[in-house]
Motif scaffolding. Structure first.
Motif, mmCIF file in Angstrom:
data_model
loop_
_atom_site.group_PDB
_atom_site.id
_atom_site.type_symbol
_atom_site.label_atom_id
_atom_site.label_comp_id
_atom_site.label_asym_id
_atom_site.label_seq_id
_atom_site.Cartn_x
_atom_site.Cartn_y
_atom_site.Cartn_z
ATOM 1 N N ASP A 170 0.836 -1.208 0.000
ATOM 2 C CA ASP A 170 0.000 0.000 0.000
ATOM 3 C C ASP A 170 0.868 1.253 0.000
ATOM 4 O O ASP A 170 0.633 2.195 -0.769
ATOM 5 N N TYR A 171 1.900 1.258 0.867
ATOM 6 C CA TYR A 171 2.799 2.410 0.914
ATOM 7 C C TYR A 171 3.606 2.535 -0.379
ATOM 8 O O TYR A 171 3.873 3.652 -0.856
ATOM 9 N N ALA A 172 3.996 1.389 -0.943
ATOM 10 C CA ALA A 172 4.759 1.421 -2.194
ATOM 11 C C ALA A 172 3.951 2.062 -3.313
ATOM 12 O O ALA A 172 4.467 2.854 -4.111
ATOM 13 N N HIS A 173 2.661 1.730 -3.365
ATOM 14 C CA HIS A 173 1.791 2.338 -4.372
ATOM 15 C C HIS A 173 1.674 3.845 -4.151
ATOM 16 O O HIS A 173 1.704 4.628 -5.106
ATOM 17 N N GLN A 174 1.535 4.243 -2.890
ATOM 18 C CA GLN A 174 1.429 5.671 -2.590
ATOM 19 C C GLN A 174 2.703 6.407 -2.995
ATOM 20 O O GLN A 174 2.646 7.494 -3.592
ATOM 21 N N LEU A 175 3.855 5.818 -2.665
ATOM 22 C CA LEU A 175 5.128 6.427 -3.050
ATOM 23 C C LEU A 175 5.272 6.507 -4.559
ATOM 24 O O LEU A 175 5.758 7.510 -5.103
ATOM 25 N N ASP A 176 4.841 5.440 -5.232
ATOM 26 C CA ASP A 176 4.931 5.420 -6.687
ATOM 27 C C ASP A 176 4.069 6.517 -7.303
ATOM 28 O O ASP A 176 4.477 7.200 -8.243
ATOM 29 N N ARG A 177 2.849 6.690 -6.755
ATOM 30 C CA ARG A 177 1.964 7.743 -7.265
ATOM 31 C C ARG A 177 2.543 9.129 -7.000
ATOM 32 O O ARG A 177 2.487 10.013 -7.865
ATOM 33 N N LEU A 178 3.111 9.329 -5.796
ATOM 34 C CA LEU A 178 3.711 10.620 -5.476
ATOM 35 C C LEU A 178 4.883 10.926 -6.398
ATOM 36 O O LEU A 178 5.040 12.056 -6.887
ATOM 37 N N THR A 179 5.719 9.912 -6.639
ATOM 38 C CA THR A 179 6.856 10.101 -7.538
ATOM 39 C C THR A 179 6.398 10.422 -8.947
ATOM 40 O O THR A 179 6.937 11.323 -9.611
ATOM 41 N N MET A 180 5.369 9.688 -9.397
ATOM 42 C CA MET A 180 4.849 9.935 -10.742
ATOM 43 C C MET A 180 4.228 11.325 -10.855
ATOM 44 O O MET A 180 4.418 12.034 -11.845
#
Length: 307
Positions: free
Chosen positions: A68-78
């Motif tokens: 869940d956190y990885a997805h959030q980080l990925d979205r923030l980075t994107m």
């Protein structure tokens, strides 16, 4: 504690594909590199993220939280990259498993508008039974499911959009040899019926509701296309049970009537869902946003119900 973002990206792929081998192939890495990155991430976080048993890979409870956190980080980075370097338009390929009548709605009425709005996104629409839709979603063979069925809520799925809609028995205006359009269900099922295949979404709901009354319909025709069934009904070939979104045009033209059947009201829902472990790409976000904003259900204040 520092976490390598490349290791996070690799973890997302392994978790979604449930395979080190498939993740390595997709990322263009060797399998040993993928294994090293996952092991390094587990060491950095001091938790076990994946269970490896007999060549199968499954998330641990800690792994689910980290995903869940990885997805959030990925979205923030994107989002950060998008803000720093604007793109002319979003690109991507989205696979949607859906009910036949919803597919007709998308292709006939809204696909051209969607293409104008999102020229960089391609779609693959797969019509299937509701059970098959969720199998495709669970196997990551579909990104979204668009159901027209009973209401679904499970912790494994995120509901991106939903709406309760109406479905009615319909017939040509002069089909029934009665003056009233209010027909008891026991009388109605004596007439010839044209229905979608047994077990398919709203047909299944109708059958289950009839079974509670110890009744059954044996149709003279079963066919997958709701639109074709609607056309046959307007020609006086029989009665059908269809979503209002399918029958609305013929109703407005006076070629169909909706029948009021006392004590018969199956609950039908249109839902757009995706798996909770699925990464929601910009293309997927665009598809969700587009279809969430355009409902095939007509205005509930329907002046055409005859009784």
């Amino acid at each position: 504690m520092g976490v390598d973002m490349k290791n996070m990206e690799t973890f997302i792929q392994v978790a979604e594909l449930c395979s080190f081998t498939k993740a390595a192939k997709k990322l263009g890495y060797s399998q040993s590199t993928v294994s090293f990155q996952i092991r390094q991430l587990e060491e950095d976080l001091k938790v076990q993220l994946l269970e490896r048993i007999n060549h199968t890979v499954a998330l641990t409870e800690a792994g689910r939280k980290v995903l869940d956190y990885a997805h959030q980080l990925d979205r923030l980075t994107m989002n950060m990259r998008k803000e720093l370097k604007p793109q002319p338009f979003i690109t991507g390929h989205i696979r949607i498993a859906m009910a036949d009548s919803l597919a007709c709605w998308i292709l006939q009425d809204h696909f051209e508008a969607f293409r104008r709005e999102q020229p960089g996104i391609t779609l693959k629409l797969m019509t299937a039974s509701t059970q098959e839709m969720f199998r495709l979603l669970n196997q990551n063979e579909a990104d979204l499911v668009y159901t027209l069925d009973q209401h679904f809520y499970y912790s494994d799925y995120i509901i991106a959009d939903e709406e309760q809609i109406e479905a009615h028995f319909v017939a040509a205006p002069d089909f029934l040899p009665v003056s009233s359009r209010r027909v008891p269900v026991r009388e109605l099922i004596q007439f010839p019926f044209l229905l979608t295949e047994k077990g398919m979404s709203y047909r299944r709901l109708m059958d289950e509701h009839l079974a509670q009354l110890s009744l059954e319909v044996r149709p003279v025709l079963e066919f997958g296309s709701a639109d074709l069934l609607c056309r046959l009904v307007t020609q006086g070939a029989g009665i059908s049970f269809l979503p209002d979104s399918v029958t609305e045009p013929a109703l407005l033209e006076g070629r169909l009537i909706r029948l009021e059947v006392p004590d018969f009201a199956p609950q039908l829902w249109r839902q757009l869902l995706y798996h909770r472990d699925k990464w929601v790409s910009p293309a997927m976000q665009a598809v969700i946003g587009y279809f969430s904003g355009k409902s095939p259900a007509p205005d509930s204040r329907d002046p055409h119900m005859l009784s």
